[in-house]
Design an enzyme around this catalytic site. Structure first.
Site, PDB file in Angstrom:
ATOM      1  N   CYS A  33      30.119  89.455-119.956  1.00 55.28           N
ATOM      2  CA  CYS A  33      31.278  88.545-120.285  1.00 55.28           C
ATOM      3  C   CYS A  33      31.896  88.022-118.886  1.00 55.28           C
ATOM      4  O   CYS A  33      31.502  88.464-117.781  1.00 55.28           O
ATOM      5  CB  CYS A  33      32.561  89.569-120.830  1.00 55.28           C
ATOM      6  N   GLU A  81      14.434  80.844-127.104  1.00 59.62           N
ATOM      7  CA  GLU A  81      15.796  80.915-126.979  1.00 59.62           C
ATOM      8  C   GLU A  81      16.384  79.517-127.004  1.00 59.62           C
ATOM      9  O   GLU A  81      17.775  79.446-126.616  1.00 59.62           O
ATOM     10  CB  GLU A  81      15.973  81.609-125.305  1.00 59.62           C
ATOM     11  N   GLU A 119       6.028  83.121-121.293  1.00 60.83           N
ATOM     12  CA  GLU A 119       7.318  82.606-120.854  1.00 60.83           C
ATOM     13  C   GLU A 119       7.385  81.151-121.463  1.00 60.83           C
ATOM     14  O   GLU A 119       8.552  81.042-121.863  1.00 60.83           O
ATOM     15  CB  GLU A 119       7.201  82.184-119.303  1.00 60.83           C
ATOM     16  N   TRP A 177      31.015  87.901-124.511  1.00 69.48           N
ATOM     17  CA  TRP A 177      29.681  87.960-125.287  1.00 69.48           C
ATOM     18  C   TRP A 177      29.802  89.132-126.207  1.00 69.48           C
ATOM     19  O   TRP A 177      29.683  90.265-125.534  1.00 69.48           O
ATOM     20  CB  TRP A 177      28.397  87.940-124.353  1.00 69.48           C
ATOM     21  N   ARG A 194      28.364  83.055-118.706  1.00 74.02           N
ATOM     22  CA  ARG A 194      28.406  84.609-118.798  1.00 74.02           C
ATOM     23  C   ARG A 194      28.572  85.056-120.268  1.00 74.02           C
ATOM     24  O   ARG A 194      28.333  86.257-121.043  1.00 74.02           O
ATOM     25  CB  ARG A 194      29.481  85.378-117.840  1.00 74.02           C
ATOM     26  N   HIS A 245      -8.062  89.948-133.193  1.00 74.70           N
ATOM     27  CA  HIS A 245      -7.750  91.195-133.505  1.00 74.70           C
ATOM     28  C   HIS A 245      -6.520  91.324-134.401  1.00 74.70           C
ATOM     29  O   HIS A 245      -5.811  92.198-134.516  1.00 74.70           O
ATOM     30  CB  HIS A 245      -7.767  91.957-132.185  1.00 74.70           C
ATOM     31  N   LYS A 282      23.915  84.097-119.567  1.00 77.50           N
ATOM     32  CA  LYS A 282      23.223  84.081-118.539  1.00 77.50           C
ATOM     33  C   LYS A 282      22.771  85.357-117.586  1.00 77.50           C
ATOM     34  O   LYS A 282      21.769  85.482-117.030  1.00 77.50           O
ATOM     35  CB  LYS A 282      23.976  83.277-117.419  1.00 77.50           C
ATOM     36  N   LYS A 301      10.784  80.557-123.772  1.00 76.47           N
ATOM     37  CA  LYS A 301      11.643  79.215-123.662  1.00 76.47           C
ATOM     38  C   LYS A 301      11.970  78.483-125.189  1.00 76.47           C
ATOM     39  O   LYS A 301      13.018  78.183-125.398  1.00 76.47           O
ATOM     40  CB  LYS A 301      10.868  78.229-122.711  1.00 76.47           C
ATOM     41  N   ASN A 315      34.419  93.861-119.362  1.00 80.14           N
ATOM     42  CA  ASN A 315      33.250  93.410-119.404  1.00 80.14           C
ATOM     43  C   ASN A 315      32.376  94.853-119.453  1.00 80.14           C
ATOM     44  O   ASN A 315      32.461  95.777-118.307  1.00 80.14           O
ATOM     45  CB  ASN A 315      32.603  92.558-118.147  1.00 80.14           C
ATOM     46  N   GLY A 316      31.578  95.170-120.431  1.00 85.84           N
ATOM     47  CA  GLY A 316      30.788  96.169-120.396  1.00 85.84           C
ATOM     48  C   GLY A 316      30.954  96.960-121.958  1.00 85.84           C
ATOM     49  O   GLY A 316      31.276  96.196-122.743  1.00 85.84           O
TER      50      GLY A 316
HETATM   51  C1  AGP Z   1      15.589  83.573-119.144  1.00 83.73           C
HETATM   52  O1  AGP Z   1      15.446  82.624-119.758  1.00 83.73           O
HETATM   53  C2  AGP Z   1      16.240  84.411-120.090  1.00 83.73           C
HETATM   54  N1  AGP Z   1      17.565  83.613-120.554  1.00 83.73           N
HETATM   55  C3  AGP Z   1      16.425  85.901-119.968  1.00 83.73           C
HETATM   56  O2  AGP Z   1      15.416  86.583-120.430  1.00 83.73           O
HETATM   57  C4  AGP Z   1      16.760  86.303-118.317  1.00 83.73           C
HETATM   58  O3  AGP Z   1      15.307  85.998-117.500  1.00 83.73           O
HETATM   59  C5  AGP Z   1      16.690  87.886-118.446  1.00 83.73           C
HETATM   60  O4  AGP Z   1      18.086  88.206-119.094  1.00 83.73           O
HETATM   61  C6  AGP Z   1      16.807  88.582-116.886  1.00 83.73           C
HETATM   62  O5  AGP Z   1      18.002  87.855-116.337  1.00 83.73           O
HETATM   63  P1  AGP Z   1      17.876  88.093-114.452  1.00 83.73           P
HETATM   64  O6  AGP Z   1      16.449  87.618-114.330  1.00 83.73           O
HETATM   65  O7  AGP Z   1      19.023  87.825-114.381  1.00 83.73           O
HETATM   66  O8  AGP Z   1      17.976  89.991-114.342  1.00 83.73           O
END
Ligand code: AGP
Length: 606
Positions: A2, A485, A478, A74, A27, A501, A601, A482, A98-99
């Protein structure tokens, strides 16, 4: 997860708080709220969704008060609606948080028994009533101290008080929090990015500390209420003017910035004059390290997995990787000669930070690879390797991923050289290839049209697979992440050799499958895996590198060729089309590319 902002000023604060909340939306953006103190009352306004919904509320536009707090959420406890939005207020206290408060249920029972009435489903509201309860018998500092002691879990807090019209309290445990200093006003914020537009003078709170922010000075306390002195940092203003420019999305800009960010990293770490790598201050002797464990989350975990292949290829070190949220609860065998490397763009990811903390408590060697150099993970690691990518706003990481794997590759080269696993002459060839990489990425960025054409197929399918072997396997993971998400469609990264398998059963007529098959050691094997899925009806998007050799296969739906380079570096180039595939798929669906649903983020809660 947050975002928090607080301002104590000699002028009205609501407009500045709203603008700061817009900067903090990366955030979290389920809901937003603001509370100010004016005429002896706490005025609180909250709204569901984006900050602009809050801004449109006419009462916000006429909101008075020179002291205020704001929040973007969030959701962790309770639906993302205006009731659960922060701030949470009683008559005397208003709080943004936040937490996660892990003992909120117990505390709520106690507070209800004391006659407190709750309005929301959030854990945060217990903080409001606990402070209110403690204020009955304690002064501000002691009531804060007593409240924080009773809370289990993590928090970054901003608090204002009806009867204290000249101060804001901030407190931190496990979630980042910073103080900023301005002319006749002072600030509280989740991170420097939120404060940078107002000041570059920042102080970071450490876990257990809290502060009292007045207009003209700030006092800091440790958890037992003793006053402490804290350093004021002057942050570089280079990132201040970061905006989309003429790009439609931050993500689009950040994809295109990759040649520059790679150039920055190479310039920073390659010592061309001495044909060496500019990591000279490693705090450990070469015989003090015989194994490496790389730890991260999400994309950063994929960086760790990519690095495993390079470390194994280039050095004689044992290499392990782990997902931070798994590592922190595993029965780990800590060994003195293991170097723990923490990879994190934000440097604030709760699981990664907890894993770092666990290693430090066990006396382990710790190194972090981060983008935000003033972050908690960077500050608390023994050794830091910044990736120098500049601010990354898009929630889906792109340039930071390439920056992470670049620095990890460079670290592998350095350790290989120092340990005698790599000859100087071989290093110079690799450094020469590395210096060519930004140009090759530049060229590979031109693979737009084909990607745009195929992207809708991925949107319409009920799922897709991303396959790769060896160096390409982490990139397959990766690429799948992408697409998931950004386009909210199911996609799975898988080792190409593993399909037979079980997952081969998933393949049906027309299912899109991305096959990463550069002309490397694994090429022939991967092509035969590709033929296995084509034979069962898959539409294969083959991503390989340019070569004079013919591709030995038929019925490939589409082929994309990236530039060629030495095998080590092909993963950088294979990543580009996958980032664009996810981007164009989301664009075609009209989704929010920079702020995908349910995400944030920086995941600063477990
Ligand atoms: C990246 O595309 C993602 N949104 C997410 O997996 C991110 O990489 C992960 O939350 C780790 O974040 P950080 O690199 O700030 O630790």
């Amino acid at each position: 997860m947050c975002g928090i902002i607080g301002i104590n000023s000699n002028k009205s604060v609501s407009a500045t708080i709203i603008n700061s909340l817009k900067k903090l939306e990366y955030r979290g953006y389920d809901s937003a709220g603001i509370a100010t103190l004016s005429n002896g009352f706490i005025n609180e306004i909250k709204s569901e969704g984006r900050v602009e919904n809050l801004e449109k509320n006419s009462s916000v536009q006429n909101m008075e008060g020179n002291i205020g707090i704001g929040h973007v959420r969030w959701a962790t406890h309770g639906l993302p609606n205006s009731i659960n939005a922060h701030p949470h207020s009683s008559q005397n206290v208003s709080v943004v948080h936040n937490g996660i408060i892990e003992n909120s249920t117990l505390l709520k029972k106690f507070l209800v028994s004391k006659g407190h009435k709750f309005k929301s489903q959030t854990d945060t509201e217990v903080i409001v009533h606990l402070i209110t309860e403690n204020l009955k018998t304690e002064n501000i500092v002691n009531s804060i101290k007593k409240t924080l002691k009773a809370l289990h879990g993590s928090f970054a807090l901003g608090i204002i008080f009806k009867d204290q019209p000249d101060l804001i309290v901030g407190a931190r445990r496990g979630s980042p929090l910073a103080v900023g200093y301005g002319p006749n006003e002072n600030y509280l914020g989740s991170d420097s990015y939120a404060l940078k537009s107002m000041t570059n003078k920042i102080t970071y709170l450490n876990d257990g500390e809290f502060c009292v922010i007045k207009k003209d000075h700030v006092e800091f306390f440790n958890e037992d209420g003793t006053k402490i002195n804290k350093k004021v940092l002057e942050l570089s203003s280079e990132d201040e003017k970061y905006d989309k420019g003429d790009y439609k999305h931050f993500m689009a800009k950040e994809i295109e910035e990759q040649p520059i960010t790679l150039k920055n990293g190479i310039k920073e770490y390659i010592d061309s004059a001495n044909n060496d790598i500019n990591i000279y201050n490693i705090p450990w002797k070469k015989n003090e390290i015989s194994s490496i464990t790389l730890i991260g989350c999400g994309t950063a975990y994929h960086s760790c997995l990519m690095a495993k292949y390079w470390f194994e290829e280039l050095t004689s070190l044992d290499v392990n990787v782990d997902i931070a949220s798994e590592f922190r609860y595993r029965k780990n065998r800590f060994k003195k000669d293991t170097l723990y490397v923490f990879v994190s763009q934000s440097g604030e990811t709760a699981d990664t930070y907890a894993a770092l903390d666990l290693c430090k408590k066990n006396g382990m060697k710790t190194c972090s690879v981060v983008n935000v150099i003033e972050s908690s993970i960077a500050r608390d690691s023994e050794f830091v390797l910044p990736i120098h990518c500049g601010i990354e706003i898009g929630v889906a990481s792109t340039k930071a991923f390439l920056g992470q794997i670049l620095i990890l590759y460079i670290l592998a080269l350095k350790l290989a050289l120092v340990r005698g696993d790599l000859e100087k002459k071989d290093l110079s060839k690799k450094l020469k290839d590395l210096k060519e990489l930004p140009k090759l990425v530049e060229k590979t960025l031109q693979t737009d049209n084909k990607i745009q054409n195929v992207s809708s197929t991925f949107n319409e399918a009920k799922g897709s697979m991303f396959l790769g072997r060896g160096f390409s396997y982490p990139i397959a993971l990766e690429g799948a992440l992408k697409l998931k998400e950004l386009s909210y469609v199911h996609a799975e990264g898988y080792p190409a050799g593993e399909m037979k398998h079980g997952p081969l059963a998933l393949i049906e007529e027309g299912m899109p499958v991305v096959v990463l098959a550069p002309r490397d050691t694994y090429y022939k094997k991967t092509i035969s895996n590709m033929q296995e899925v084509i034979a069962r009806g898959a539409k294969v998007l083959l991503i390989t590198n340019k070569s004079s050799d013919e591709i030995i296969s038929e019925n490939i739906w589409e082929t994309i060729e990236v530039e060629s380079t030495n095998e080590d570096l092909l993963p950088f180039l294979l990543t580009i089309p996958l980032q664009k595939l996810a981007y164009y798929s989301a664009l075609k669906k009209g989704l929010d590319i920079d702020k995908p649903r349910n995400l944030a983020k920086s995941v600063t809660v477990e």
